[in-house]
Write a protein that holds these residues in place. Structure first.
Motif, PDB file in Angstrom:
ATOM      1  N   TYR A 119      11.856   8.052   3.755  1.00 60.47           N
ATOM      2  CA  TYR A 119      10.948   7.502   4.768  1.00 60.47           C
ATOM      3  C   TYR A 119      10.861   5.982   4.692  1.00 60.47           C
ATOM      4  CZ  TYR A 119       9.340  12.238   5.971  1.00 60.47           C
ATOM      5  OH  TYR A 119       9.249  13.539   6.394  1.00 60.47           O
ATOM      6  N   LYS A 120      11.491   5.393   3.665  1.00 64.18           N
ATOM      7  CA  LYS A 120      11.736   3.950   3.559  1.00 64.18           C
ATOM      8  C   LYS A 120      10.500   3.047   3.518  1.00 64.18           C
ATOM      9  CE  LYS A 120      16.291   4.371   4.111  1.00 64.18           C
ATOM     10  NZ  LYS A 120      16.996   4.732   2.938  1.00 64.18           N
ATOM     11  N   PHE A 121       9.326   3.578   3.143  1.00 65.96           N
ATOM     12  CA  PHE A 121       8.149   2.727   3.000  1.00 65.96           C
ATOM     13  C   PHE A 121       8.416   1.773   1.834  1.00 65.96           C
ATOM     14  CE2 PHE A 121       3.831   1.384   2.761  1.00 65.96           C
ATOM     15  CZ  PHE A 121       3.169   1.877   3.865  1.00 65.96           C
ATOM     16  N   PRO A 122       8.162   0.470   1.994  1.00 68.73           N
ATOM     17  CA  PRO A 122       8.398  -0.457   0.876  1.00 68.73           C
ATOM     18  C   PRO A 122       7.637  -0.022  -0.378  1.00 68.73           C
ATOM     19  CG  PRO A 122       7.997  -1.657   2.903  1.00 68.73           C
ATOM     20  CD  PRO A 122       7.697  -0.207   3.191  1.00 68.73           C
ATOM     21  N   LYS A 123       8.354   0.089  -1.472  1.00 64.91           N
ATOM     22  CA  LYS A 123       7.806   0.721  -2.672  1.00 64.91           C
ATOM     23  C   LYS A 123       6.583   0.012  -3.233  1.00 64.91           C
ATOM     24  CE  LYS A 123      12.171   2.889  -3.815  1.00 64.91           C
ATOM     25  NZ  LYS A 123      13.252   3.057  -4.769  1.00 64.91           N
ATOM     26  N   ARG A 124       6.578  -1.298  -3.289  1.00 61.38           N
ATOM     27  CA  ARG A 124       5.417  -2.005  -3.843  1.00 61.38           C
ATOM     28  C   ARG A 124       4.212  -1.870  -2.909  1.00 61.38           C
ATOM     29  NH1 ARG A 124       3.477  -5.642  -7.876  1.00 61.38           N
ATOM     30  NH2 ARG A 124       1.261  -5.595  -7.378  1.00 61.38           N
ATOM     31  N   LYS A 125       4.431  -1.975  -1.602  1.00 68.16           N
ATOM     32  CA  LYS A 125       3.321  -1.786  -0.653  1.00 68.16           C
ATOM     33  C   LYS A 125       2.740  -0.378  -0.811  1.00 68.16           C
ATOM     34  CE  LYS A 125       4.952  -4.657   3.244  1.00 68.16           C
ATOM     35  NZ  LYS A 125       4.270  -5.865   2.989  1.00 68.16           N
ATOM     36  N   ALA A 126       3.607   0.605  -0.937  1.00 68.78           N
ATOM     37  CA  ALA A 126       3.158   1.995  -1.090  1.00 68.78           C
ATOM     38  C   ALA A 126       2.372   2.171  -2.384  1.00 68.78           C
ATOM     39  CB  ALA A 126       4.352   2.944  -1.060  1.00 68.78           C
ATOM     40  N   ALA A 127       2.828   1.567  -3.473  1.00 72.60           N
ATOM     41  CA  ALA A 127       2.119   1.671  -4.753  1.00 72.60           C
ATOM     42  C   ALA A 127       0.742   1.035  -4.660  1.00 72.60           C
ATOM     43  CB  ALA A 127       2.945   1.024  -5.867  1.00 72.60           C
ATOM     44  N   ASP A 128       0.653  -0.130  -4.037  1.00 72.32           N
ATOM     45  CA  ASP A 128      -0.642  -0.801  -3.892  1.00 72.32           C
ATOM     46  C   ASP A 128      -1.617   0.056  -3.088  1.00 72.32           C
ATOM     47  OD1 ASP A 128       0.238  -3.000  -5.364  1.00 72.32           O
ATOM     48  OD2 ASP A 128       0.725  -4.196  -3.579  1.00 72.32           O
ATOM     49  N   ILE A 129      -1.125   0.645  -2.001  1.00 77.24           N
ATOM     50  CA  ILE A 129      -1.976   1.514  -1.177  1.00 77.24           C
ATOM     51  C   ILE A 129      -2.410   2.740  -1.973  1.00 77.24           C
ATOM     52  CG2 ILE A 129      -1.953   3.088   0.823  1.00 77.24           C
ATOM     53  CD1 ILE A 129      -0.083   0.919   2.168  1.00 77.24           C
ATOM     54  N   ALA A 130      -1.473   3.355  -2.686  1.00 79.20           N
ATOM     55  CA  ALA A 130      -1.780   4.559  -3.468  1.00 79.20           C
ATOM     56  C   ALA A 130      -2.833   4.260  -4.526  1.00 79.20           C
ATOM     57  CB  ALA A 130      -0.501   5.091  -4.127  1.00 79.20           C
ATOM     58  N   ILE A 131      -2.642   3.203  -5.286  1.00 75.89           N
ATOM     59  CA  ILE A 131      -3.568   2.874  -6.371  1.00 75.89           C
ATOM     60  C   ILE A 131      -4.952   2.548  -5.829  1.00 75.89           C
ATOM     61  CG2 ILE A 131      -4.054   1.180  -8.187  1.00 75.89           C
ATOM     62  CD1 ILE A 131      -0.937   1.101  -8.610  1.00 75.89           C
ATOM     63  N   LYS A 132      -5.023   1.736  -4.785  1.00 71.72           N
ATOM     64  CA  LYS A 132      -6.328   1.369  -4.223  1.00 71.72           C
ATOM     65  C   LYS A 132      -7.033   2.589  -3.636  1.00 71.72           C
ATOM     66  CE  LYS A 132      -8.903  -1.754  -1.295  1.00 71.72           C
ATOM     67  NZ  LYS A 132     -10.115  -1.189  -1.820  1.00 71.72           N
ATOM     68  N   THR A 133      -6.315   3.405  -2.901  1.00 71.24           N
ATOM     69  CA  THR A 133      -6.923   4.586  -2.281  1.00 71.24           C
ATOM     70  C   THR A 133      -7.445   5.547  -3.334  1.00 71.24           C
ATOM     71  OG1 THR A 133      -5.440   4.360  -0.382  1.00 71.24           O
ATOM     72  CG2 THR A 133      -6.522   6.502  -0.687  1.00 71.24           C
ATOM     73  N   VAL A 134      -6.635   5.832  -4.336  1.00 72.44           N
ATOM     74  CA  VAL A 134      -7.047   6.758  -5.393  1.00 72.44           C
ATOM     75  C   VAL A 134      -8.205   6.159  -6.200  1.00 72.44           C
ATOM     76  CG1 VAL A 134      -6.319   7.909  -7.518  1.00 72.44           C
ATOM     77  CG2 VAL A 134      -4.844   7.969  -5.501  1.00 72.44           C
ATOM     78  N   SER A 135      -8.112   4.896  -6.543  1.00 71.26           N
ATOM     79  CA  SER A 135      -9.178   4.247  -7.318  1.00 71.26           C
ATOM     80  C   SER A 135     -10.511   4.290  -6.578  1.00 71.26           C
ATOM     81  CB  SER A 135      -8.823   2.785  -7.615  1.00 71.26           C
ATOM     82  OG  SER A 135      -7.709   2.705  -8.430  1.00 71.26           O
ATOM     83  N   ASP A 136     -10.482   3.913  -5.309  1.00 71.48           N
ATOM     84  CA  ASP A 136     -11.714   3.929  -4.520  1.00 71.48           C
ATOM     85  C   ASP A 136     -12.295   5.336  -4.428  1.00 71.48           C
ATOM     86  OD1 ASP A 136     -11.412   1.197  -4.142  1.00 71.48           O
ATOM     87  OD2 ASP A 136     -10.798   1.366  -2.029  1.00 71.48           O
ATOM     88  N   PHE A 137     -11.421   6.320  -4.260  1.00 73.40           N
ATOM     89  CA  PHE A 137     -11.902   7.701  -4.125  1.00 73.40           C
ATOM     90  C   PHE A 137     -12.512   8.219  -5.416  1.00 73.40           C
ATOM     91  CE2 PHE A 137     -11.542  12.322  -4.076  1.00 73.40           C
ATOM     92  CZ  PHE A 137     -12.133  12.614  -2.850  1.00 73.40           C
ATOM     93  N   VAL A 138     -11.836   8.033  -6.539  1.00 76.54           N
ATOM     94  CA  VAL A 138     -12.366   8.596  -7.791  1.00 76.54           C
ATOM     95  C   VAL A 138     -13.619   7.867  -8.258  1.00 76.54           C
ATOM     96  CG1 VAL A 138     -10.147   9.543  -8.526  1.00 76.54           C
ATOM     97  CG2 VAL A 138     -10.848   7.297  -9.349  1.00 76.54           C
ATOM     98  N   GLU A 139     -13.808   6.633  -7.815  1.00 74.72           N
ATOM     99  CA  GLU A 139     -15.010   5.890  -8.156  1.00 74.72           C
ATOM    100  C   GLU A 139     -16.180   6.225  -7.232  1.00 74.72           C
ATOM    101  OE1 GLU A 139     -13.855   1.782  -8.279  1.00 74.72           O
ATOM    102  OE2 GLU A 139     -12.481   2.134  -9.945  1.00 74.72           O
TER     103      GLU A 139
END
Length: 184
Positions: free
Chosen positions: A126-146
């Motif tokens: 799906y070619k999503f830029p890997k660093r952009k995807a990692a930043d989104i994943a980490i922020k989304t998960v962090s915000d949710f678990v907090e």
């Protein structure tokens, strides 16, 4: 209990967790990459559950998530989510990827799951830029678990298949002010 977010290199299909997340396609019929590996190793029970979902709602839309058995895999469940295909960032890809992670987490909480392992969603074919995807994943998960909604989650692991993605997550975790770095 405080939620914990971590990353590691490994094979998502051997994770012993309540749920692994599948980077699925909208048809839910299996495909390449992690999706194909999950269906091959997990067996036909997964596809059988996917067919029930297809009959009920026609598949899974981009950004949404559904849950099935894990078949022969050591996890208890599979949360199938569909990430966006990268189109230069002009088709709401960032929000759709955030939704894929968020809806997967909400589904885990709704099913009283405590431990979840994610692959690197949308970064393969799906070619999503890997660093952009990692930043989104980490922020989304962090915000949710907090948040109060995500407080019941005990562990969320990003399972990176290769050294390149592991380094991307290592760098992204270091840069994130919301996440405590842990490497297993």
């Amino acid at each position: 209990m405080n939620s914990k977010i971590s990353y590691k290199q490994g094979d998502l299909t051997i994770e012993v967790v309540d749920a692994i997340v599948n980077a699925a396609n909208t048809s839910l019929r299996g495909g390449g990459g992690v999706d194909g590996a999950i269906h091959r190793k997990g067996g036909e029970d997964i596809l059988r559950d996917c067919y029930k979902i297809i009959a009920r709602q026609g598949g899974c839309k981009v950004g949404e998530a559904v849950i099935t058995t894990a078949g022969r895999l050591p996890a208890k469940h599979i949360i199938h989510t569909v990430g966006p295909t990268w189109s230069g960032g002009y088709n709401n890809e960032k929000e759709l990827l955030k939704s894929a992670y968020l809806n997967s987490l909400k589904l885990a909480v709704a099913h009283e799951l405590k431990t979840v392992a994610f692959p690197n969603i949308s970064t393969g074919i799906y070619k999503f830029p890997k660093r952009k995807a990692a930043d989104i994943a980490i922020k989304t998960v962090s915000d949710f678990v907090e948040s109060d909604e995500g407080a019941s989650l005990e562990s969320v692991i990003f399972v990176c298949f290769d050294e390149e993605n592991l380094q991307i997550y290592k760098d992204a975790f270091k840069a994130s002010s919301n996440t405590q770095q842990r490497l297993f």
